[in-house]
Design an enzyme around this catalytic site. Structure first.
Site, short mmCIF file in Angstrom:
data_model
loop_
_atom_site.label_atom_id
_atom_site.label_comp_id
_atom_site.label_asym_id
_atom_site.label_seq_id
_atom_site.Cartn_x
_atom_site.Cartn_y
_atom_site.Cartn_z
N ASP A 52 3.29 -6.23 -3.58
CA ASP A 52 4.29 -5.17 -3.37
C ASP A 52 5.59 -5.84 -2.97
O ASP A 52 5.64 -6.65 -2.04
CB ASP A 52 3.79 -4.22 -2.27
N HIS A 80 6.53 -6.03 0.71
CA HIS A 80 5.52 -6.43 1.69
C HIS A 80 5.59 -7.88 2.13
O HIS A 80 4.58 -8.46 2.57
CB HIS A 80 4.12 -6.13 1.14
N TRP A 88 -5.38 -0.46 -0.55
CA TRP A 88 -4.46 -0.84 0.52
C TRP A 88 -4.91 -0.12 1.78
O TRP A 88 -5.19 1.08 1.76
CB TRP A 88 -3.01 -0.43 0.20
N ASP A 124 6.21 1.72 -6.61
CA ASP A 124 5.84 2.21 -5.28
C ASP A 124 7.09 2.44 -4.46
O ASP A 124 7.56 1.56 -3.75
CB ASP A 124 4.91 1.21 -4.57
N ASP A 156 10.55 -2.68 4.68
CA ASP A 156 9.74 -2.11 3.59
C ASP A 156 10.05 -0.62 3.45
O ASP A 156 9.23 0.24 3.70
CB ASP A 156 8.25 -2.33 3.92
N HIS A 169 3.50 -3.72 -7.24
CA HIS A 169 4.10 -2.50 -6.72
C HIS A 169 5.59 -2.79 -6.67
O HIS A 169 6.08 -3.43 -5.74
CB HIS A 169 3.56 -2.16 -5.34
N ASP A 221 10.89 1.21 0.81
CA ASP A 221 10.45 1.92 -0.40
C ASP A 221 11.55 2.74 -1.05
O ASP A 221 11.33 3.89 -1.44
CB ASP A 221 9.22 2.79 -0.09
N LYS A 267 0.07 -6.85 3.12
CA LYS A 267 1.31 -6.40 3.74
C LYS A 267 1.64 -7.32 4.90
O LYS A 267 0.74 -7.85 5.56
CB LYS A 267 1.13 -4.95 4.21
N GLU A 306 -4.19 -5.08 -1.95
CA GLU A 306 -2.76 -5.16 -1.64
C GLU A 306 -2.53 -5.61 -0.19
O GLU A 306 -2.98 -4.97 0.76
CB GLU A 306 -2.11 -3.79 -1.85
C1 LIG Z 1 1.07 5.08 -0.98
C2 LIG Z 1 0.91 3.64 -1.36
O1 LIG Z 1 -0.30 3.32 -1.85
C3 LIG Z 1 1.33 2.74 -0.25
O2 LIG Z 1 2.72 2.82 -0.31
C4 LIG Z 1 0.91 1.28 -0.32
O3 LIG Z 1 0.82 0.83 -1.63
C5 LIG Z 1 1.94 0.54 0.43
O4 LIG Z 1 2.72 -0.13 -0.17
C6 LIG Z 1 2.00 0.68 1.90
O5 LIG Z 1 3.10 0.08 2.44
MN LIG Z 2 2.46 -0.69 -2.24
#
Ligand SMILES: C[C@H](O)[C@H](O)[C@@H](O)C(=O)CO
Ligand SMILES: [Mn+2]
Length: 421
Positions: A261, A264, A189, A328, A296, A288, A298, A230, A228
């Protein structure tokens, strides 16, 4: 397998087993299958994506962790100790997902110079724990990532640095997979993009493609490559080089794994809906599993509709051998060991819910055009006694049942986390 002192036999499980049997669902088969599905536990929840390069740099690259809960791991040993505590509370056999910034070295090592020896401590620990290991180059939190472009940078020096970092990461992952005897998934990523409307959208994508072509040129038999995408990031609101279309096309062309993800995509766009479509064209997926709240963000994954839909798609389509489930999220406002425990237990609970679904019957009603029965059964299934089957899974794997794991986390917080300065 189970220890009757830790978890006495359940009186509720036999009733639940019979209730599911009346629906044509075999709970014993579901419990056995659930035990074969590993979750790749992301190391970065344990220290707020800090890593051990011993720099005081900011996280940056659009990544943000909020919260200041005490007890963050400061060393690899502390992080491993915290992971061991979480693994004690999580039933099943899982994997660790490590970023390159979690290397171990007495002297500073630049990212383009990392080697397998800098990760031998992690490899040995995973062997001791009997768990697999996955890997990621870290193309963020670095002065050469500060202008927002890495593998798609027009600066050849910067681009070369990140290409070499990713190449080194694949060599390390290949060695991890070889030593552990289970292929490592290596996910690339990059944060690349522009805050405002670009004048040229094509050239950065051509450069990213050329970088990836070079990175992936060497065969790595013990490594599975994943890329990955986004939609946007903080600082890359107008344009992200590695968009979904870019990586979907790239993964199809190279027949590598595509990473989806959950945070994303547009907020109403669900990765659960993409799994079956993507699997027609790419050999494998990496997920993810994350929870975006309005963006996003997390957040720790909860047992919400999207998690249930993701996990259901995996088991209902019997594609767990092609879909690598990783987590993630990073939340520093709560106990970090609890964050892992909640997130992994929820993901397993989601998988179990899918495994307890009367899938064949639902599909038969659908093919017969009987959408009334399909909806009725889908809704009735929601209040079947899944909790009793989940508790049985925990009991058989010698992990705490119900809310009991929280007592262990509190004890660990008092004895270990609170002593960290
Ligand atoms: C730290 C991760 O690899 C990172 O979160 C990545 O996977 C991501 O999702 C960035 O938005
Ligand atoms: Mn991710």
């Amino acid at each position: 397998m189970s220890n009757p002192t830790l978890n006495p036999p359940s009186t509720m499980y036999p009733e639940a087993r019979d209730a599911y049997a009346a629906w044509g669902v075999n709970t014993e088969a579901a419990l056995e299958r659930l035990a074969t599905i590993p979750i790749s536990i992301h190391c970065w929840q344990g220290d707020d994506v800090g890593g051990f390069e011993n720099t005081d740099g900011d996280l940056g690259s659009g990544l943000a962790v909020t919260g200041n809960h005490p007890g963050k791991a400061r060393t690899p040993d502390e992080l491993r100790q915290d992971l061991e505590q979480a693994l004690d509370l999580i039933p099943g056999s899982h994997r660790l997902n490590l970023h390159a910034i979690y290397l171990e070295s007495d002297t500073p090592v630049e990212r383009d110079a990392i080697e397998p020896r800098h990760f031998q401590g992690w490899i040995d620990w995973c062997k001791d724990q009997h768990i697999g290991l996955d890997f990621n180059p870290s193309c963020f939190s670095h002065p050469l990532a500060d202008n927002g472009l890495t593998l798609s940078s027009p600066d050849e020096g910067i681009r070369r640095f990140w290409i070499d970092h990713c190449k080194a990461s694949r060599v390390i992952a290949d060695e991890m997979g070889k030593q552990i005897g289970s292929k490592a998934v290596t996910n690339i990523w990059v944060p690349d993009g522009y805050k405002d409307v670009p004048a040229d959208r094509m050239a950065p994508r051509e450069r990213l493609k050329a970088s990836l072509d070079e990175i992936l040129a060497t065969p790595t038999p013990n490594n599975i490559d994943a890329v990955e995408s986004k939609l946007f990031g903080i600082g890359s609101e107008a344009f992200v080089t590695g968009s979904h279309e870019f990586y979907m096309g790239y993964a199809i062309e190279k027949q590598i794994a595509l990473c989806l993800d959950a945070g994303h995509f547009h907020p109403t766009e669900m990765i659960s809906e993409k799994i079956s479509a993507c699997l027609l064209y790419v050999p494998e997926l990496l997920l993810h599993v994350s929870r975006g709240v309005r963006w996003d963000s997390d957040h720790v994954v909860t047992l919400n509709d999207e998690l249930l839909a993701i996990t259901r798609e995996i088991v209902a389509n019997k594609v767990e051998d092609r879909v690598h489930v990783g987590l993630d999220f990073f939340d520093a406002s709560i106990n970090r060991v609890a964050a892992w425990t909640i997130g992994v237990r929820n993901t397993l609970r989601g998988l179990l819910t899918g495994l307890l679904e009367p899938t064949e019957e639902l599909r038969a009603t659908e093919l017969a055009g009987d959408y009334t029965t399909r909806l009725a059964l889908q809704e009735e299934a929601k209040t079947m006694p899944i909790g009793a089957v989940w508790d049985e899974f925990c009991r058989r794997h010698d992990t705490p049942v119900g809310r009991d794991w929280l007592k262990d986390v509190r004890r660990y917080e008092k004895d270990v986390l609170s002593t960290r300065g």
